[in-house]
Write a protein that holds these residues in place. Sequence first.
Motif, PDB file in Angstrom:
ATOM      1  N   SER A   1       1.389  -1.472   0.405  1.00 15.46           N
ATOM      2  CA  SER A   1       0.105   0.054   0.216  1.00 15.46           C
ATOM      3  C   SER A   1       1.067   1.583   0.096  1.00 15.46           C
ATOM      4  CB  SER A   1      -1.010   0.142   1.551  1.00 15.46           C
ATOM      5  OG  SER A   1      -1.884  -0.497   1.141  1.00 15.46           O
TER       6      SER A   1
ATOM      7  N   ALA B   1     -20.107   4.783   2.288  1.00  6.54           N
ATOM      8  CA  ALA B   1     -19.516   4.048   1.617  1.00  6.54           C
ATOM      9  C   ALA B   1     -20.469   3.432   0.408  1.00  6.54           C
ATOM     10  CB  ALA B   1     -19.462   2.943   2.739  1.00  6.54           C
TER      11      ALA B   1
ATOM     12  N   ASN C   1     -16.961  -1.009  -5.510  1.00 13.05           N
ATOM     13  CA  ASN C   1     -15.998  -1.336  -3.871  1.00 13.05           C
ATOM     14  C   ASN C   1     -16.049  -0.751  -2.400  1.00 13.05           C
ATOM     15  OD1 ASN C   1     -15.251  -2.706  -6.606  1.00 13.05           O
ATOM     16  ND2 ASN C   1     -13.709  -0.926  -6.661  1.00 13.05           N
ATOM     17  N   GLY C   2     -16.935   0.141  -2.505  1.00 11.65           N
ATOM     18  CA  GLY C   2     -16.818  -0.007  -0.935  1.00 11.65           C
ATOM     19  C   GLY C   2     -15.734   1.270  -0.030  1.00 11.65           C
ATOM     20  N   ASP C   3     -14.311   1.201  -1.158  1.00 14.22           N
ATOM     21  CA  ASP C   3     -13.337   1.934  -0.616  1.00 14.22           C
ATOM     22  C   ASP C   3     -12.702   2.498  -1.140  1.00 14.22           C
ATOM     23  OD1 ASP C   3     -10.761   2.408   0.802  1.00 14.22           O
ATOM     24  OD2 ASP C   3     -10.673   1.066   2.124  1.00 14.22           O
TER      25      ASP C   3
ATOM     26  N   LYS D   1      -9.982   4.738  -1.514  1.00 16.65           N
ATOM     27  CA  LYS D   1      -8.869   4.762  -1.495  1.00 16.65           C
ATOM     28  C   LYS D   1      -8.163   3.767  -2.319  1.00 16.65           C
ATOM     29  CE  LYS D   1      -7.774   6.811   2.732  1.00 16.65           C
ATOM     30  NZ  LYS D   1      -6.377   6.388   4.744  1.00 16.65           N
ATOM     31  N   LEU D   2      -8.499   1.971  -2.188  1.00 14.52           N
ATOM     32  CA  LEU D   2      -9.099   1.247  -2.462  1.00 14.52           C
ATOM     33  C   LEU D   2      -9.193   1.193  -4.460  1.00 14.52           C
ATOM     34  CD1 LEU D   2     -10.260  -1.906  -0.484  1.00 14.52           C
ATOM     35  CD2 LEU D   2      -7.762  -1.512  -0.508  1.00 14.52           C
ATOM     36  N   THR D   3     -10.374   1.297  -4.503  1.00 18.14           N
ATOM     37  CA  THR D   3     -10.800   1.774  -5.839  1.00 18.14           C
ATOM     38  C   THR D   3      -9.766   2.488  -6.422  1.00 18.14           C
ATOM     39  OG1 THR D   3     -13.357   1.764  -5.246  1.00 18.14           O
ATOM     40  CG2 THR D   3     -12.407   2.716  -7.443  1.00 18.14           C
TER      41      THR D   3
ATOM     42  N   ALA E   1      -4.659  -1.556   9.212  1.00 20.70           N
ATOM     43  CA  ALA E   1      -5.124  -0.952   9.489  1.00 20.70           C
ATOM     44  C   ALA E   1      -4.067   0.066   9.758  1.00 20.70           C
ATOM     45  CB  ALA E   1      -6.607  -0.405  10.189  1.00 20.70           C
TER      46      ALA E   1
ATOM     47  N   GLU F   1      -1.930   2.726   7.490  1.00 20.04           N
ATOM     48  CA  GLU F   1      -2.668   2.659   6.093  1.00 20.04           C
ATOM     49  C   GLU F   1      -3.864   3.602   6.670  1.00 20.04           C
ATOM     50  OE1 GLU F   1      -4.884   0.054   3.984  1.00 20.04           O
ATOM     51  OE2 GLU F   1      -3.195  -1.600   3.527  1.00 20.04           O
TER      52      GLU F   1
ATOM     53  N   THR G   1      -5.157   2.565  -1.401  1.00 18.46           N
ATOM     54  CA  THR G   1      -4.305   1.903  -0.906  1.00 18.46           C
ATOM     55  C   THR G   1      -3.866   0.303  -1.812  1.00 18.46           C
ATOM     56  OG1 THR G   1      -5.981   0.664  -0.146  1.00 18.46           O
ATOM     57  CG2 THR G   1      -4.410   2.055   1.429  1.00 18.46           C
TER      58      THR G   1
ATOM     59  N   ARG H   1      -3.789  -6.527   3.352  1.00 18.90           N
ATOM     60  CA  ARG H   1      -4.486  -7.331   4.893  1.00 18.90           C
ATOM     61  C   ARG H   1      -5.307  -8.715   3.778  1.00 18.90           C
ATOM     62  NH1 ARG H   1      -9.209  -2.211   3.860  1.00 18.90           N
ATOM     63  NH2 ARG H   1      -7.979  -0.510   3.123  1.00 18.90           N
TER      64      ARG H   1
END
Length: 395
Positions: free
Chosen positions: A147, A193, A198-200, A202-204, A283, A286, A292, A297
Amino acid sequence: MLSGGPGESGASFYTRIEDFQARFPGYDVFIPDHRGTGRSARLCEGETVQSAAGSQLAGQEFGPCFGEVWQNAERTKAFSMTNAAHDLDRLIAEFGGSGPRYVYGISYGTGLALRFGQMHQERVDGLVLDSLVSALDDTDHDLSRRSHTVDAVGREVLAECAAAPSCNDRFADGVEAAYANLLEDIGEGKIAAESIPNGDIKLTLGAMLDHPQARALIPDLIDAAIEDPHSLKGSYSGRVEPLFAPLQAIGEYEGADFSIVLASLIGESETNRRPDMTAEQVAAEEAALWFTSPLPRTQTLGNVPTYERDEWFDKPYSGLPPVLVVHGALDPKTPLEGARRHIAAIDEGADVELTIVERMPHAIWFFGADCLYTSIDAFISGEDAPATCRPQEAD
């Protein structure tokens, strides 16, 4: 040709293999399935083609699969990187012929190619390493810190937008301040969210860094999230998801699904320097990041009987064949700085050339093939590969 992962099958090459064959006529091309992937032996019944969900581990298959892995612990430990290198050696011994021999690896496959090269068995005339992984002793760039690598590239992309008035002036206080405020609003629950792909976020956005065209849309998605969060999913599904469709086409091949178990096994045993990290620790690390990866994870979920690191782990390189490294300047998976450090170590035991591919992310095979081919042409001809290359995809 060695695929990435660990966990990818040889099918990751299938969609473009005809281009490769046309560019290098006269060569036989072998694409093995790494042990534990594809149509090779699998680590558990749930990952076989014949299982209920096919070769993808899914649903109620997880529990029985990991139970099977532990019940057959000695068999599980045989699915190591070194044994995969022995497999490659056997393949080359039986089918390598008498002409020039080259091993091409991408991502994890670069580490496997180097492990094979360390063992000094079957002759090869060169190693071509696409998106070179960091050295196993590089504690700044191992899997547990993925990340941080993604975040560094993501911030560079935002900095480029900030430096371009046509991009930055869309935001009242600039793109960087706008994104920081957006993350704060999400953290405070002002944006649900459910509104975020995808609910995140940072991940998206972190995942979008993997594709040059998707990466260019990051400011647009930040803008959409600020103006109307409810429009964000529509923007993502309509503009971003289609860009990744060609990469997902490998799923059409039998046995092509990623092996979660093999990734856990090799990750915990060798490629993750902090295998004992907890989800809570990940967590906490990050929290301050803007972009991320799901990998740290995911690594905390592994529960497999690991194998011991053998004599080849972290062993200094010596007697390797000539090596060509082709690496993207904006690689969010195997960072360029990590590649440079690894090259310095490889250089102790081989002649190494590096081609940096401008603007490109991970996997030059997919996103900068013309630069990859140009560098390979020079390499196998005994000429100097270009130090830098700008692929057609960057224009």
